[in-house]
Write an enzyme that holds these catalytic residues in place. Structure first.
Site, PDB file in Angstrom:
ATOM      1  N   ASP A  98     -62.046  20.635 -62.445  1.00 21.99           N
ATOM      2  CA  ASP A  98     -62.185  20.720 -60.999  1.00 21.99           C
ATOM      3  C   ASP A  98     -61.820  22.137 -60.585  1.00 21.99           C
ATOM      4  O   ASP A  98     -60.863  22.709 -61.103  1.00 21.99           O
ATOM      5  CB  ASP A  98     -61.216  19.727 -60.339  1.00 21.99           C
ATOM      6  CG  ASP A  98     -61.910  18.850 -59.321  1.00 21.99           C
ATOM      7  OD1 ASP A  98     -62.435  19.390 -58.339  1.00 21.99           O
ATOM      8  OD2 ASP A  98     -61.907  17.619 -59.502  1.00 21.99           O
ATOM      9  N   ASP A 207     -64.870  21.815 -55.813  1.00 29.27           N
ATOM     10  CA  ASP A 207     -64.287  20.980 -54.772  1.00 29.27           C
ATOM     11  C   ASP A 207     -64.609  21.516 -53.373  1.00 29.27           C
ATOM     12  O   ASP A 207     -64.569  22.723 -53.144  1.00 29.27           O
ATOM     13  CB  ASP A 207     -62.761  20.979 -54.974  1.00 29.27           C
ATOM     14  CG  ASP A 207     -62.044  20.085 -53.986  1.00 29.27           C
ATOM     15  OD1 ASP A 207     -62.249  18.867 -54.050  1.00 29.27           O
ATOM     16  OD2 ASP A 207     -61.273  20.613 -53.161  1.00 29.27           O
ATOM     17  N   GLU A 256     -69.738  19.836 -54.493  1.00 34.90           N
ATOM     18  CA  GLU A 256     -69.469  18.721 -53.584  1.00 34.90           C
ATOM     19  C   GLU A 256     -69.843  19.165 -52.177  1.00 34.90           C
ATOM     20  O   GLU A 256     -69.258  20.104 -51.650  1.00 34.90           O
ATOM     21  CB  GLU A 256     -67.989  18.340 -53.627  1.00 34.90           C
ATOM     22  CG  GLU A 256     -67.682  17.106 -52.797  1.00 34.90           C
ATOM     23  CD  GLU A 256     -66.212  16.937 -52.455  1.00 34.90           C
ATOM     24  OE1 GLU A 256     -65.799  15.790 -52.241  1.00 34.90           O
ATOM     25  OE2 GLU A 256     -65.485  17.941 -52.375  1.00 34.90           O
ATOM     26  N   HIS A 334     -63.056   9.374 -56.934  1.00 32.29           N
ATOM     27  CA  HIS A 334     -61.635   9.148 -56.637  1.00 32.29           C
ATOM     28  C   HIS A 334     -61.326   9.154 -55.133  1.00 32.29           C
ATOM     29  O   HIS A 334     -60.170   8.995 -54.762  1.00 32.29           O
ATOM     30  CB  HIS A 334     -60.814  10.235 -57.333  1.00 32.29           C
ATOM     31  CG  HIS A 334     -61.130  11.605 -56.786  1.00 32.29           C
ATOM     32  ND1 HIS A 334     -62.365  12.205 -56.968  1.00 32.29           N
ATOM     33  CD2 HIS A 334     -60.403  12.461 -56.033  1.00 32.29           C
ATOM     34  CE1 HIS A 334     -62.373  13.379 -56.353  1.00 32.29           C
ATOM     35  NE2 HIS A 334     -61.202  13.562 -55.780  1.00 32.29           N
ATOM     36  N   ASP A 335     -62.337   9.371 -54.310  1.00 35.43           N
ATOM     37  CA  ASP A 335     -62.126   9.388 -52.855  1.00 35.43           C
ATOM     38  C   ASP A 335     -62.625   8.118 -52.176  1.00 35.43           C
ATOM     39  O   ASP A 335     -62.630   8.045 -50.945  1.00 35.43           O
ATOM     40  CB  ASP A 335     -62.861  10.590 -52.236  1.00 35.43           C
ATOM     41  CG  ASP A 335     -62.273  11.924 -52.677  1.00 35.43           C
ATOM     42  OD1 ASP A 335     -61.074  11.972 -52.997  1.00 35.43           O
ATOM     43  OD2 ASP A 335     -63.024  12.919 -52.706  1.00 35.43           O
TER      44      ASP A 335
HETATM   45  C1  GLC Z   1     -62.322  16.909 -52.121  1.00 34.38           C
HETATM   46  C2  GLC Z   1     -61.679  16.009 -53.146  1.00 34.38           C
HETATM   47  C3  GLC Z   1     -60.538  15.276 -52.492  1.00 34.38           C
HETATM   48  C4  GLC Z   1     -59.536  16.293 -51.986  1.00 34.38           C
HETATM   49  C5  GLC Z   1     -60.188  17.304 -51.072  1.00 34.38           C
HETATM   50  C6  GLC Z   1     -59.292  18.473 -50.845  1.00 34.38           C
HETATM   51  O1  GLC Z   1     -62.940  16.194 -51.117  1.00 34.38           O
HETATM   52  O2  GLC Z   1     -62.618  15.154 -53.723  1.00 34.38           O
HETATM   53  O3  GLC Z   1     -59.934  14.365 -53.359  1.00 34.38           O
HETATM   54  O4  GLC Z   1     -58.513  15.634 -51.292  1.00 34.38           O
HETATM   55  O5  GLC Z   1     -61.393  17.811 -51.599  1.00 34.38           O
HETATM   56  O6  GLC Z   1     -59.165  19.258 -51.994  1.00 34.38           O
END
Ligand code: GLC
Ligand code: CA
Length: 557
Positions: A98, A207, A256, A334-335
């Protein structure tokens, strides 16, 4: 066109903290991952995306990086990380990490200097972050620059007394946003990226990649997401990284970017794109919302699953990327809530069956799959009864919001059990032993109590388990080269059935699944004579699908 290794890859997302604990401290770690590589290989996976492993105070489980060059103590050492790379590469597996570029922890050395005017490096690092002096109210009082709302609830602004300013944080207040307009900052991040590439990683999941640029005019708005999401300039930043670092090293880059439009998606992950290879979009994730819910609004409001919307979203991405780029297939990460609890049915009667149906309907589509840990054994949402069972930073701000909105404790708790990110973060149950064989000790977050029946060991022992269904499905995916096919979608108006046909070089395929707990008659848009059911979750082969039944028909040419 040149074929890339990741077009045939099957990805698996490891949420490090909850995957496997090797040293009995209740926290998943890198040696834990190494010990399960053979398991993952036997599942049919060849690429791991590992959630943040960097040194961090763990306000957001590692997305708040304190030191990019260090491995978090509780996850192991740099030597452990190198051992993971070697163990994976020895097995012809790939490791993606990540990459958190939008913010750091407030405990990062840069921020320590930035916030403190007496720090010797203050001048240099102050502008690594985003500061605002605040506004003066009519009453002459200092107030927040804008009413923008953070992704975790609450204001995006936090006051810093020593400099008499506010800093911007679009996630938790322990995660100040970086200033991408500062080239020294950018160069420091690039050096860090290069360092991990030189260590031998095979790619990154970038991310929050569409948030890097902000509207520096700081216009007032609430929630104001448009002022810190998908602003045009973030494309420039990403392209710069790709041209200088990602492309020359032939890495697999997954970006993402939640609400990407068709054009934007191709710009990110089209074949000629100079940014990413794969795109994580969100359009199929929250299509069971309830807009009328004022107590637990937004993603927290659970309504009924709208299959038509799921189908439209999946079809949309298949079509967008057809011949122009590469699609990404995932149910959740994971979200999000656990997929079987979210779009399937997690009762004892239908859990296994609906988990298999969901897998079949998604993983026959073209693109690269990303399986989320525990999905392959049908893990469910959490059953936590107390607020203190939860761990996610987001949970606590939002719980307060719900109560402020007038929700009762029970209503708020139910929203957390249905929708919170901790659903995906309860530890992986490896067996029915104490703590699910995840750890010898109480894990950092409670196990779901159903682990004696939902665990890897049991799945491995049973021939028709969800796990063996995933194995069979991934094998078919490979042998029929499903990643490269072009499906035609049927049953588009149905609110119960999802179906599509594939007519490839060597085969014809028809896939159909029932998303409801009622039997459904189906009328295929093709003649199934000569087809055989190659994979299904029910012994039935009649003209009516049983609840959650799914079939893959195949005809060899
Ligand atoms: C992304 C991740 C999430 C995290 C956020 C801040 O959305 O998937 O889990 O809390 O970024 O880094
Ligand atoms: Ca551990």
């Amino acid at each position: 066109m040149k074929k890339h290794w990741w077009q045939d890859a099957v990805l698996y997302q490891v949420y490090l903290r909850s995957f496997k604990d090797s040293n009995g401290d209740g926290i998943g770690d890198i040696p834990g991952i190494i010990s399960k590589l053979d398991y993952l290989k036997s599942l049919g996976v060849n690429t791991l995306w590992v959630s943040p492993h960097y040194d961090s105070p763990m306000d957001d489980n590692g997305y708040d990086v304190r030191d990019f060059y260090k491995v978090a103590k509780e996850y192991g050492t740099l030597e452990d990380f190198k051992a993971l790379l070697k163990a994976a590469h020895d097995r012809n597996m790939y490791i993606l990490i990540d990459l958190v570029l939008n913010h750091t922890s407030d405990e990062h050395a840069w921020f320590e200097a930035a916030k403190d005017p007496d720090h010797p490096d203050h001048k240099k690092y102050h502008d690594y972050y985003i500061w605002h002096p605040g506004k003066i109210s009519e009453a002459g009082l200092k107030e927040k620059p804008t009413q923008w709302i953070s992704w975790f609830g609450g204001s995006v602004w936090e006051y810093n007394a020593p400099t008499d300013e506010y800093y911007l944080h679009i996630f938790s207040k322990k995660m100040p946003d970086l200033n991408w307009r500062n080239s020294a900052m950018k160069n420091d991040l690039k050096a860090m990226i290069k360092w991990w590439i030189d260590l031998g990683i095979d790619g990154f999941r970038v991310d929050a990649s569409n948030h890097l640029e902000k509207n520096w005019e700081f216009p007032d708005a609430s929630p104001g997401y448009e002022h810190f999401s998908s602003l045009p300039k973030h494309h420039e930043y990403l392209q710069e990284l790709a041209e200088e670092l990602f492309i020359p090293h032939e890495l697999l880059i997954i970006g993402e970017a939640g609400g990407a439009s068709k054009e934007e998606a191709l710009d990110y992950a089209g074949f000629d794109s100079k940014k990413f290879n794969l795109l994580i979009h969100f359009s199929h994730v929250w299509v069971d919302g309830d807009d009328s819910n004022r107590l637990t609004p937004g993603k927290w409001a659970k309504g009924t699953v709208q299959l038509k919307k799921i189908k439209e979203a999946l079809k949309h991405w298949v079509e967008v990327f057809h011949e122009k780029g590469w699609n990404t297939l995932y149910w959740h990460n994971h979200d999000h809530p656990r997929i079987v609890s979210h779009y399937g049915n997690d009762t004892d009667t239908y859990r296994e069956k609906s988990a298999k149906m969901l897998a079949l309907m998604l993983y026959v589509l073209p693109g690269t799959p990303i399986i989320y840990q525990g999905e392959e054994i049908g893990m469910t949402n959490v059953d936590y009864q107390n607020l203190s069972d939860f761990r996610d930073v987001e949970v606590f701000t939002e719980y307060d919001n719900f109560i402020r909105n007038g929700a009762t404790h029970e209503v708020a708790m139910q929203a957390l059990r249905d929708r919170s990110r901790d659903n995906a973060r309860s530890p992986m149950p490896w067996s029915d032993e104490a703590h699910g064989g995840f750890s010898e000790q109480e894990p950092w977050i409670p196990m779901v109590k159903n682990y004696p029946t939902i665990n890897v060991k049991k799945n491995r022992a049973e021939k028709d388990s969800i796990l063996s269904f995933y194995q069979d499905l991934l094998m078919i995916r490979k042998s029929e080269e499903l990643a490269y096919q072009n499906p035609r979608f049927d049953e588009q108006e149905s609110t119960a059935l999802f179906a599509y046909q594939i007519h490839g070089k060597h085969h014809d395929i028809y896939v159909i699944g029932n998303f409801t707990n009622q039997p459904q008659v189906f009328h295929p848009d093709l003649d199934l004579k000569g087809y055989q059911i190659k994979l299904s979750n029910d012994a039935n082969s009649g003209p009516q699908l049983t609840p959650y039944e799914a079939r893959l028909y195949l005809k060899k040419r």
